[in-house]
Enzyme design. Structure first.
Site, mmCIF file in Angstrom:
data_model
loop_
_atom_site.group_PDB
_atom_site.id
_atom_site.type_symbol
_atom_site.label_atom_id
_atom_site.label_comp_id
_atom_site.label_asym_id
_atom_site.label_seq_id
_atom_site.Cartn_x
_atom_site.Cartn_y
_atom_site.Cartn_z
ATOM 1 N N HIS A 71 -3.530 7.326 2.924
ATOM 2 C CA HIS A 71 -3.977 5.759 2.472
ATOM 3 C C HIS A 71 -4.952 5.621 3.120
ATOM 4 O O HIS A 71 -5.239 5.386 4.231
ATOM 5 C CB HIS A 71 -2.710 4.797 2.751
ATOM 6 C CG HIS A 71 -3.184 3.488 2.040
ATOM 7 N ND1 HIS A 71 -3.660 3.242 0.975
ATOM 8 C CD2 HIS A 71 -3.246 2.263 3.059
ATOM 9 C CE1 HIS A 71 -3.828 1.932 0.896
ATOM 10 N NE2 HIS A 71 -3.735 1.431 2.259
ATOM 11 N N ASN A 127 -10.450 -0.033 0.156
ATOM 12 C CA ASN A 127 -8.866 0.082 0.032
ATOM 13 C C ASN A 127 -8.601 -0.482 -1.218
ATOM 14 O O ASN A 127 -8.520 -1.578 -1.645
ATOM 15 C CB ASN A 127 -8.316 -0.686 1.101
ATOM 16 C CG ASN A 127 -6.641 -0.693 1.096
ATOM 17 O OD1 ASN A 127 -6.116 -0.070 0.094
ATOM 18 N ND2 ASN A 127 -6.134 -1.310 2.229
ATOM 19 N N CYS A 146 0.944 -1.305 -0.079
ATOM 20 C CA CYS A 146 0.078 0.047 0.043
ATOM 21 C C CYS A 146 0.766 1.153 -0.162
ATOM 22 O O CYS A 146 0.277 2.368 -0.272
ATOM 23 C CB CYS A 146 -1.126 -0.018 1.322
ATOM 24 S SG CYS A 146 -2.435 -1.215 1.098
HETATM 25 N N1 ACO Z 1 -17.916 -8.503 9.973
HETATM 26 C C1 ACO Z 1 -18.493 -8.710 11.206
HETATM 27 N N2 ACO Z 1 -17.609 -9.096 12.068
HETATM 28 C C2 ACO Z 1 -16.240 -9.207 11.761
HETATM 29 C C3 ACO Z 1 -15.932 -8.964 10.567
HETATM 30 C C4 ACO Z 1 -16.811 -8.510 9.650
HETATM 31 N N3 ACO Z 1 -16.387 -8.415 8.225
HETATM 32 N N4 ACO Z 1 -14.305 -9.027 10.583
HETATM 33 C C5 ACO Z 1 -13.864 -9.338 11.723
HETATM 34 N N5 ACO Z 1 -15.188 -9.400 12.489
HETATM 35 C C6 ACO Z 1 -14.963 -9.867 14.061
HETATM 36 C C7 ACO Z 1 -13.777 -10.778 14.491
HETATM 37 O O1 ACO Z 1 -13.957 -11.976 14.011
HETATM 38 C C8 ACO Z 1 -13.907 -10.532 15.880
HETATM 39 O O2 ACO Z 1 -14.791 -11.293 16.508
HETATM 40 P P1 ACO Z 1 -14.318 -12.101 17.898
HETATM 41 O O3 ACO Z 1 -14.256 -10.701 18.881
HETATM 42 O O4 ACO Z 1 -15.683 -12.639 17.950
HETATM 43 O O5 ACO Z 1 -13.151 -12.786 17.773
HETATM 44 C C9 ACO Z 1 -14.215 -8.678 15.959
HETATM 45 O O6 ACO Z 1 -14.969 -8.719 14.691
HETATM 46 C C10 ACO Z 1 -13.390 -7.810 15.897
HETATM 47 O O7 ACO Z 1 -12.104 -8.232 15.241
HETATM 48 P P2 ACO Z 1 -11.093 -7.369 14.916
HETATM 49 O O8 ACO Z 1 -9.754 -7.942 13.986
HETATM 50 O O9 ACO Z 1 -10.390 -7.010 16.420
HETATM 51 O O10 ACO Z 1 -11.417 -6.076 14.501
HETATM 52 P P3 ACO Z 1 -10.742 -4.568 14.181
HETATM 53 O O11 ACO Z 1 -11.240 -3.506 14.846
HETATM 54 O O12 ACO Z 1 -9.135 -4.666 14.341
HETATM 55 O O13 ACO Z 1 -10.924 -4.329 12.774
HETATM 56 C C11 ACO Z 1 -9.642 -4.329 10.547
HETATM 57 C C12 ACO Z 1 -10.539 -5.229 11.786
HETATM 58 C C13 ACO Z 1 -10.885 -3.715 9.993
HETATM 59 C C14 ACO Z 1 -9.229 -5.355 9.720
HETATM 60 C C15 ACO Z 1 -8.671 -3.605 11.300
HETATM 61 O O14 ACO Z 1 -7.909 -4.144 12.087
HETATM 62 C C16 ACO Z 1 -7.817 -2.917 10.176
HETATM 63 O O15 ACO Z 1 -8.267 -1.871 9.429
HETATM 64 N N6 ACO Z 1 -6.623 -2.965 10.105
HETATM 65 C C17 ACO Z 1 -5.661 -2.511 9.177
HETATM 66 C C18 ACO Z 1 -5.872 -2.683 7.931
HETATM 67 C C19 ACO Z 1 -4.559 -2.110 7.067
HETATM 68 O O16 ACO Z 1 -4.253 -0.725 7.361
HETATM 69 N N7 ACO Z 1 -3.921 -2.743 6.099
HETATM 70 C C20 ACO Z 1 -2.899 -2.056 5.611
HETATM 71 C C21 ACO Z 1 -3.136 -2.094 4.435
HETATM 72 S S1 ACO Z 1 -3.231 -3.412 3.177
HETATM 73 C C22 ACO Z 1 -1.827 -3.722 2.300
HETATM 74 O O17 ACO Z 1 -0.865 -3.371 2.240
HETATM 75 C C23 ACO Z 1 -2.275 -4.694 0.995
#
Ligand code: ACO
Length: 329
Positions: A256, A286, A116
């Site tokens: 980003h 994204n 990214c």
């Molecule tokens: N719908 C419903 N529930 C979900 C979903 C979904 N789509 N996805 C995850 N959950 C659940 C999980 O299973 C978890 O449930 P549990 O508590 O029962 O285990 C709960 O939601 C919380 O999950 P987390 O992973 O803690 O959620 P978080 O608030 O961290 O959000 C996310 C996840 C959106 C992926 C976030 O961590 C994020 O944006 N991370 C950074 C992504 C990023 O910046 N990537 C870099 C660029 S990508 C690249 O370089 C290719």
């Protein structure tokens, strides 16, 4: 003698027609519009549908539109750089295919991949070519067909990504505009948190890798989240302080677009008010290498010559960085 700088003199994007909404995703995996909206800020994203269409097709559309917009003959282009994490093929470079499809015959072309952060790394690379005085018209395109590496049964990742391309034209200027300064970093040990397990030389494709679903994005979201918030703000603040820019001196921040919460936290840490932070994540998700130029394209009519813009990104690798850009038109 005034320094030759590399100015962005045009921007043009390409968005595939198909709109994948949160409501449609609710039918595909165990998720909800409420979860996706509050946790990521995304409402919809574009998906490239159609047999035989790839990152180069979106990239070529963006480049054709860019050249038309400025009335530039493809023969005038000296160099094409493509930032992509989803090349059409392992080789040749997607930039070569974009040049071919956009009718560019007199340029050399290659790809860069820093996940990214790729567009920012490539922007500085392209700028150095222009600043050398040797290349007058350099096209940089960020293009990613993320849907080609997303597992649409994995709710943790399939809600996040979209497909798009966006191109910018870089030309030399003797004015105080263009790419002014940057600061980048990388931490290779971060690979464990964000990668695609198979398909490379480490694990060539096999029946086993396909059965194990190893040709999709693997992401430990929370680990990536923590790093992203820290690094995007840290790099931006470093670039600002190295150039004596206060928050008031900055007209726009272009983060980003990975998660609305990361975008907001970055703005807060930089002490920049939300209306100066560009946001397109709600409609495109994204799009990896296309997010930052797409923001510039979306906000183009709000930009003024001389605006100080901080571009900042974080991505797989881990890779991160920030650029100070002065808008040139
Ligand atoms: N719908 C419903 N529930 C979900 C979903 C979904 N789509 N996805 C995850 N959950 C659940 C999980 O299973 C978890 O449930 P549990 O508590 O029962 O285990 C709960 O939601 C919380 O999950 P987390 O992973 O803690 O959620 P978080 O608030 O961290 O959000 C996310 C996840 C959106 C992926 C976030 O961590 C994020 O944006 N991370 C950074 C992504 C990023 O910046 N990537 C870099 C660029 S990508 C690249 O370089 C290719």
């Amino acid at each position: 003698m005034a320094k030759v700088r590399a100015a962005i003199t045009a921007v043009h994007g390409h968005l595939p027609e198909y709109v994948l909404t949160n409501q449609e995703l609710e039918q595909m995996v165990d998720t909800s519009d409420e979860w996706i909206s509050t946790r990521t800020g995304i409402k919809e994203r574009r998906i490239l549908k159609g047999e035989g269409l790839a990152s180069s097709d979106m990239g070529a559309e963006a480049v054709k539109g860019l050249l038309e917009k400025r009335g530039i003959d493809p023969a005038e282009v000296d160099m094409v750089l493509c930032a992509t994490a989803t090349p059409d093929m392992k080789f040749p470079a997607t930039a070569n295919l974009i040049s071919h499809k956009a009718g560019i015959k007199n340029a050399f072309s290659y790809d860069m991949n820093a996940a990214c952060s790729g567009f920012l790394y490539a922007l500085v690379t392209a700028a150095y070519h222009v600043e050398s005085g040797r290349y007058k018209k350099v096209v940089l395109v960020g293009s990613d067909k993320m849907s080609s590496i997303v597992d649409y049964t994995d709710r943790q990742t399939c809600v996040l990504f979209g497909d798009a391309a966006c191109a910018v034209l870089l030309e030399p200027t003797l004015e105080e505009t263009g790419v002014m300064d940057h600061k980048f970093g990388a931490e290779g040990s971060g690979w464990v948190h964000l990668h695609m397990k198979a398909g490379g030389s480490l694990k060539p494709p096999s029946y086993e890798t396909i059965d194990a679903g190893e040709h999709f994005i693997y992401q430990e979201g929370q680990q990536v989240f923590k790093f992203a918030v820290t690094k995007m703000a840290e790099m931006s603040l470093d670039v600002m302080s190295n150039n004596n820019l206060s928050a008031d001196d900055v007209q726009w921040v272009v983060p980003h677009q990975a998660n609305m919460r990361i975008i907001e936290a970055t703005g807060r840490r930089m002490n920049i008010s939300p209306e100066k932070v560009m946001v397109t994540i709600h409609k495109y998700g994204n799009t990896t290498n296309a997010t930052i130029p797409l923001c510039l394209w979306d906000y183009e009519d709000k930009l003024n010559k001389g605006d100080n813009i901080i571009l900042t990104a974080f991505g797989g690798g881990f890779t991160w960085g920030a650029i100070w850009l002065k808008w040139a038109y």
